[in-house]
Design a protein around this motif. Structure first.
Motif, mmCIF file in Angstrom:
data_model
loop_
_atom_site.group_PDB
_atom_site.id
_atom_site.type_symbol
_atom_site.label_atom_id
_atom_site.label_comp_id
_atom_site.label_asym_id
_atom_site.label_seq_id
_atom_site.Cartn_x
_atom_site.Cartn_y
_atom_site.Cartn_z
ATOM 1 N N HIS A 36 -47.188 9.767 -9.498
ATOM 2 C CA HIS A 36 -48.425 9.589 -8.737
ATOM 3 C C HIS A 36 -48.937 8.161 -8.868
ATOM 4 O O HIS A 36 -48.973 7.609 -9.965
ATOM 5 C CB HIS A 36 -49.514 10.541 -9.253
ATOM 6 N N ALA A 37 -49.359 7.598 -7.747
ATOM 7 C CA ALA A 37 -50.083 6.334 -7.749
ATOM 8 C C ALA A 37 -51.558 6.661 -7.985
ATOM 9 O O ALA A 37 -51.969 7.817 -7.877
ATOM 10 C CB ALA A 37 -49.892 5.624 -6.410
ATOM 11 N N PRO A 38 -52.360 5.646 -8.290
ATOM 12 C CA PRO A 38 -53.792 5.910 -8.461
ATOM 13 C C PRO A 38 -54.372 6.652 -7.251
ATOM 14 O O PRO A 38 -54.013 6.378 -6.109
ATOM 15 C CB PRO A 38 -54.388 4.502 -8.594
ATOM 16 N N ASP A 40 -53.707 9.403 -6.200
ATOM 17 C CA ASP A 40 -52.662 10.160 -5.492
ATOM 18 C C ASP A 40 -52.427 9.645 -4.078
ATOM 19 O O ASP A 40 -52.048 10.390 -3.181
ATOM 20 C CB ASP A 40 -52.987 11.657 -5.456
ATOM 21 N N ALA A 41 -52.656 8.346 -3.878
ATOM 22 C CA ALA A 41 -52.440 7.749 -2.555
ATOM 23 C C ALA A 41 -50.970 7.855 -2.158
ATOM 24 O O ALA A 41 -50.640 7.979 -0.983
ATOM 25 C CB ALA A 41 -52.890 6.293 -2.547
ATOM 26 N N VAL A 42 -50.088 7.795 -3.169
ATOM 27 C CA VAL A 42 -48.656 7.975 -2.954
ATOM 28 C C VAL A 42 -48.155 8.921 -4.032
ATOM 29 O O VAL A 42 -48.471 8.758 -5.213
ATOM 30 C CB VAL A 42 -47.889 6.634 -3.041
ATOM 31 N N VAL A 43 -47.399 9.923 -3.611
ATOM 32 C CA VAL A 43 -46.777 10.866 -4.545
ATOM 33 C C VAL A 43 -45.295 10.930 -4.206
ATOM 34 O O VAL A 43 -44.927 11.097 -3.038
ATOM 35 C CB VAL A 43 -47.413 12.278 -4.433
ATOM 36 N N VAL A 44 -44.470 10.749 -5.241
ATOM 37 C CA VAL A 44 -43.026 10.824 -5.041
ATOM 38 C C VAL A 44 -42.467 11.961 -5.887
ATOM 39 O O VAL A 44 -43.049 12.339 -6.902
ATOM 40 C CB VAL A 44 -42.318 9.496 -5.412
ATOM 41 N N LYS A 45 -41.337 12.490 -5.433
ATOM 42 C CA LYS A 45 -40.653 13.545 -6.184
ATOM 43 C C LYS A 45 -39.214 13.117 -6.421
ATOM 44 O O LYS A 45 -38.522 12.705 -5.489
ATOM 45 C CB LYS A 45 -40.696 14.869 -5.420
ATOM 46 N N PHE A 46 -38.817 13.196 -7.691
ATOM 47 C CA PHE A 46 -37.465 12.862 -8.104
ATOM 48 C C PHE A 46 -36.868 14.034 -8.855
ATOM 49 O O PHE A 46 -37.581 14.774 -9.526
ATOM 50 C CB PHE A 46 -37.481 11.679 -9.086
ATOM 51 N N VAL A 74 -46.488 2.518 -3.962
ATOM 52 C CA VAL A 74 -45.166 3.152 -4.015
ATOM 53 C C VAL A 74 -44.493 2.815 -5.349
ATOM 54 O O VAL A 74 -43.947 3.701 -6.020
ATOM 55 C CB VAL A 74 -44.283 2.731 -2.821
ATOM 56 N N ILE A 75 -44.559 1.568 -5.759
ATOM 57 C CA ILE A 75 -43.963 1.163 -7.033
ATOM 58 C C ILE A 75 -44.610 1.918 -8.193
ATOM 59 O O ILE A 75 -43.920 2.410 -9.092
ATOM 60 C CB ILE A 75 -44.080 -0.363 -7.228
ATOM 61 N N ALA A 76 -45.923 2.054 -8.164
ATOM 62 C CA ALA A 76 -46.634 2.766 -9.231
ATOM 63 C C ALA A 76 -46.202 4.225 -9.299
ATOM 64 O O ALA A 76 -45.962 4.772 -10.388
ATOM 65 C CB ALA A 76 -48.149 2.676 -9.016
ATOM 66 N N ALA A 77 -46.073 4.867 -8.146
ATOM 67 C CA ALA A 77 -45.670 6.274 -8.120
ATOM 68 C C ALA A 77 -44.237 6.444 -8.609
ATOM 69 O O ALA A 77 -43.929 7.359 -9.392
ATOM 70 C CB ALA A 77 -45.829 6.842 -6.708
ATOM 71 N N VAL A 78 -43.341 5.570 -8.163
ATOM 72 C CA VAL A 78 -41.939 5.652 -8.589
ATOM 73 C C VAL A 78 -41.832 5.415 -10.095
ATOM 74 O O VAL A 78 -41.141 6.161 -10.807
ATOM 75 C CB VAL A 78 -41.070 4.648 -7.796
ATOM 76 N N ASN A 79 -42.506 4.410 -10.597
ATOM 77 C CA ASN A 79 -42.465 4.130 -12.033
ATOM 78 C C ASN A 79 -43.025 5.292 -12.850
ATOM 79 O O ASN A 79 -42.516 5.604 -13.929
ATOM 80 C CB ASN A 79 -43.197 2.835 -12.362
ATOM 81 N N ASP A 80 -44.053 5.936 -12.340
ATOM 82 C CA ASP A 80 -44.632 7.094 -13.017
ATOM 83 C C ASP A 80 -43.615 8.232 -13.092
ATOM 84 O O ASP A 80 -43.447 8.860 -14.142
ATOM 85 C CB ASP A 80 -45.901 7.548 -12.285
ATOM 86 N N ALA A 81 -42.912 8.488 -12.006
ATOM 87 C CA ALA A 81 -41.901 9.551 -11.995
ATOM 88 C C ALA A 81 -40.759 9.231 -12.954
ATOM 89 O O ALA A 81 -40.313 10.098 -13.724
ATOM 90 C CB ALA A 81 -41.353 9.763 -10.584
#
Length: 103
Positions: A36-38, A40-46, A74-81
């Motif tokens: 999740h980005a701050p 939840d502006a962007v949420v990615v699933k891996f 997008v970078i923040a969400a990917v790094n979080d995942a």
């Protein structure tokens, strides 16, 4: 004779450990992790094997005059995942190397 029995028992134990390790690895690879980005502006699933399955971008995160912000989200969400995958991998698979000297 006793040495042969200990070696045989140790080999069986190693085979069981290897089988359990493989099972845990397969489960981990199937698990879906969300990043999740701050706000939840962007949420990615891996998946646990680092393959992106989905990306959700809130409409308000898309500003044609501020593409850099979207890229950062997008970078923040990917790094979080990826961080979550690494933590779960360590939690799940780390138990197999804890008692092995030198690892």
């Amino acid at each position: 004779m006793m040495r042969g029995m200990n070696m045989q028992g140790m080999m069986k134990q190693m085979q069981k450990l290897q089988k359990n390790m493989q099972k845990d690895q397969e489960e981990l690879q199937k698990t879906v992790f969300e990043g999740h980005a701050p706000d939840d502006a962007v949420v990615v699933k891996f998946t646990g094997d680092h393959k992106m399955q989905d990306i959700e971008i809130k409409e308000e995160a898309v500003d044609p005059d501020d593409v850099d912000m979207l890229q950062d989200l997008v970078i923040a969400a990917v790094n979080d995942a990826i961080k979550k995958i690494e933590q779960e991998t360590q939690r799940t698979m780390g138990k197999y190397s804890r008692n092995i000297p030198g690892l």
